[in-house]
Design an enzyme around this catalytic site. Structure first.
Site, PDB file in Angstrom:
ATOM      1  N   ARG A 134      11.570  -5.104   5.325  1.00 38.78           N
ATOM      2  CA  ARG A 134      11.193  -3.737   4.963  1.00 38.78           C
ATOM      3  C   ARG A 134      12.034  -2.720   5.741  1.00 38.78           C
ATOM      4  NH1 ARG A 134       5.017  -1.909   5.296  1.00 38.78           N
ATOM      5  NH2 ARG A 134       5.161  -2.357   7.529  1.00 38.78           N
ATOM      6  N   ARG A 167       0.161  -8.912  13.447  1.00 38.30           N
ATOM      7  CA  ARG A 167      -0.549  -7.923  12.612  1.00 38.30           C
ATOM      8  C   ARG A 167      -1.323  -8.622  11.495  1.00 38.30           C
ATOM      9  NH1 ARG A 167       4.467  -4.898  11.178  1.00 38.30           N
ATOM     10  NH2 ARG A 167       3.256  -3.828   9.593  1.00 38.30           N
ATOM     11  N   ARG A 201      -9.784   0.279   8.589  1.00 40.33           N
ATOM     12  CA  ARG A 201      -9.219  -1.025   8.917  1.00 40.33           C
ATOM     13  C   ARG A 201     -10.205  -1.908   9.659  1.00 40.33           C
ATOM     14  NH1 ARG A 201      -3.498   0.113   8.827  1.00 40.33           N
ATOM     15  NH2 ARG A 201      -2.214  -1.620   9.516  1.00 40.33           N
ATOM     16  N   ARG A 204      11.125  -0.486  11.169  1.00 39.73           N
ATOM     17  CA  ARG A 204      10.072  -0.129  12.107  1.00 39.73           C
ATOM     18  C   ARG A 204      10.061  -1.078  13.301  1.00 39.73           C
ATOM     19  NH1 ARG A 204       4.680   0.550   8.579  1.00 39.73           N
ATOM     20  NH2 ARG A 204       3.934  -0.692  10.338  1.00 39.73           N
ATOM     21  N   LYS A 230       0.833  -1.212   0.000  1.00 41.13           N
ATOM     22  CA  LYS A 230       0.000   0.000   0.000  1.00 41.13           C
ATOM     23  C   LYS A 230       0.864   1.258   0.000  1.00 41.13           C
ATOM     24  CE  LYS A 230      -2.284  -0.975   3.837  1.00 41.13           C
ATOM     25  NZ  LYS A 230      -1.720  -2.277   4.268  1.00 41.13           N
TER      26      LYS A 230
HETATM   27  P1  ADP Z   1       0.943  -1.876   8.075  1.00 41.88           P
HETATM   28  O1  ADP Z   1      -0.120  -1.645   7.046  1.00 41.88           O
HETATM   29  O2  ADP Z   1       2.244  -2.263   7.484  1.00 41.88           O
HETATM   30  O3  ADP Z   1       0.518  -2.786   9.195  1.00 41.88           O
HETATM   31  P2  ADP Z   1       0.622   0.805   9.171  1.00 41.88           P
HETATM   32  O4  ADP Z   1       1.759   1.736   9.123  1.00 41.88           O
HETATM   33  O5  ADP Z   1      -0.561   1.052   8.315  1.00 41.88           O
HETATM   34  O6  ADP Z   1       1.296  -0.580   8.835  1.00 41.88           O
HETATM   35  O7  ADP Z   1       0.102   0.645  10.680  1.00 41.88           O
HETATM   36  C1  ADP Z   1       0.967   0.430  11.764  1.00 41.88           C
HETATM   37  C2  ADP Z   1       0.168   0.293  13.057  1.00 41.88           C
HETATM   38  O8  ADP Z   1      -0.556   1.515  13.318  1.00 41.88           O
HETATM   39  C3  ADP Z   1      -0.920  -0.776  13.050  1.00 41.88           C
HETATM   40  O9  ADP Z   1      -0.411  -2.058  13.372  1.00 41.88           O
HETATM   41  C4  ADP Z   1      -1.904  -0.224  14.098  1.00 41.88           C
HETATM   42  O10 ADP Z   1      -1.444  -0.451  15.412  1.00 41.88           O
HETATM   43  C5  ADP Z   1      -1.852   1.260  13.841  1.00 41.88           C
HETATM   44  N1  ADP Z   1      -2.879   1.683  12.849  1.00 41.88           N
HETATM   45  C6  ADP Z   1      -2.645   2.232  11.635  1.00 41.88           C
HETATM   46  N2  ADP Z   1      -3.789   2.497  10.998  1.00 41.88           N
HETATM   47  C7  ADP Z   1      -4.785   2.116  11.824  1.00 41.88           C
HETATM   48  C8  ADP Z   1      -6.206   2.107  11.741  1.00 41.88           C
HETATM   49  N3  ADP Z   1      -6.834   2.571  10.660  1.00 41.88           N
HETATM   50  N4  ADP Z   1      -6.901   1.593  12.794  1.00 41.88           N
HETATM   51  C9  ADP Z   1      -6.286   1.139  13.884  1.00 41.88           C
HETATM   52  N5  ADP Z   1      -4.970   1.110  14.034  1.00 41.88           N
HETATM   53  C10 ADP Z   1      -4.202   1.590  13.023  1.00 41.88           C
END
Ligand code: ADP
Ligand code: ZN
Length: 235
Positions: A148, A192, A109, A181, A34
């Site tokens: 990554r 995750r 999400r 990260r 993404k």
């Molecule tokens: P990835 O898609 O690689 O898991 P992100 O950078 O989108 O990574 O998200 C990292 C973390 O931030 C998630 O594991 C969660 O804890 C939090 N997070 C991000 N976006 C959301 C969301 N829309 N709702 C809830 N938690 C979120």
């Protein structure tokens, strides 16, 4: 690449014509690409990429109230509570740059977040144009997540295996050292992915039901997924 001004005739999936505004959601498991695809899409579409993960990581770094609330969830690979995310996104989507459209990366999400987003957009009298789901096999996702690297400054995404920066350890775009990260360890990556399957995957049916969903194959490398996405967005 087409410039923004060439998109005057871009037509949303609803058959509407809305002066340039293109509102896209990128959906898919952690590690599906993404963030990587947002990088070229935001240039081509001339709209901001809005990544909830980036906003949250910046808040954690800055030590704000939001960051303090979000930190433990993030480090455990859990979702930050819906009301926190929706409050944050209501504010972000009200910023002037989002009036031109946006690419949402990592939001919504959960089903309540998707319903909340519909509500926020409804208040602005606009709607989503497309939801693009990037499909990647699950064993490949763990491999991608643990290899990554990201730029903490400009948020560019790299992979030490198949998408390394030109100069080892340094961001191509801004020259900052790139980092891994905190949540890209194997254990957190696996949790995750479990959270994605239980809480986020139901959004596939949600967006299928309202006709917005398009699915692309993210298993074949960057160029294949890019070509498919361009076709869907008429770029
Ligand atoms: P990835 O898609 O690689 O898991 P992100 O950078 O989108 O990574 O998200 C990292 C973390 O931030 C998630 O594991 C969660 O804890 C939090 N997070 C991000 N976006 C959301 C969301 N829309 N709702 C809830 N938690 C979120
Ligand atoms: Zn950078």
């Amino acid at each position: 690449m087409r410039a923004r001004t060439d998109l005057a005739c871009w037509q949303g999936s609803q058959g509407r014509r809305e002066e340039f505004a293109v509102r896209v959601v990128l959906l898919g498991a952690p590690g599906c690409g993404k963030g990587t695809h947002s990088e070229w899409m935001k240039e081509d579409l001339g709209v901001p990429q809005i990544s909830t993960g980036d906003i949250l990581r910046d808040a954690v770094k800055a030590g704000t109230e939001l960051g303090k609330r979000a930190k433990a969830y993030m480090n455990n690979g859990e979702l930050v509570p819906d009301e926190v995310i929706l409050g944050m996104m209501r504010e972000r989507l009200a910023q002037p740059d989002a009036a031109a459209g946006f690419i949402l990366d990592g939001f919504p999400r959960t089903i309540p977040q998707a319903e909340g987003l519909d509500g926020i957009l409804g208040e602005q009298a606009v709607q989503l144009d497309r939801v693009i789901k990037i499909d990647v096999a699950s064993d490949e996702l763990v491999r991608r997540l643990t290899s990554r690297r990201v730029c903490p400054n400009c948020k560019a995404v790299y992979n030490i295996g198949f998408r390394p920066p030109k100069k080892e350890g340094i961001c191509d775009h801004c020259g900052e050292p790139i980092i891994q990260r905190d949540d890209d360890t194997e254990e957190t990556a696996r949790s995750r992915l479990t959270v994605y399957e239980s809480q986020t995957a139901p959004l596939i049916d949600y967006y299928k039901a309202n006709g917005l969903l398009a699915v692309i194959n993210g298993n074949r490398g960057f160029a294949g997924a890019q070509a498919e996405t361009r076709e869907i967005l008429d770029l």
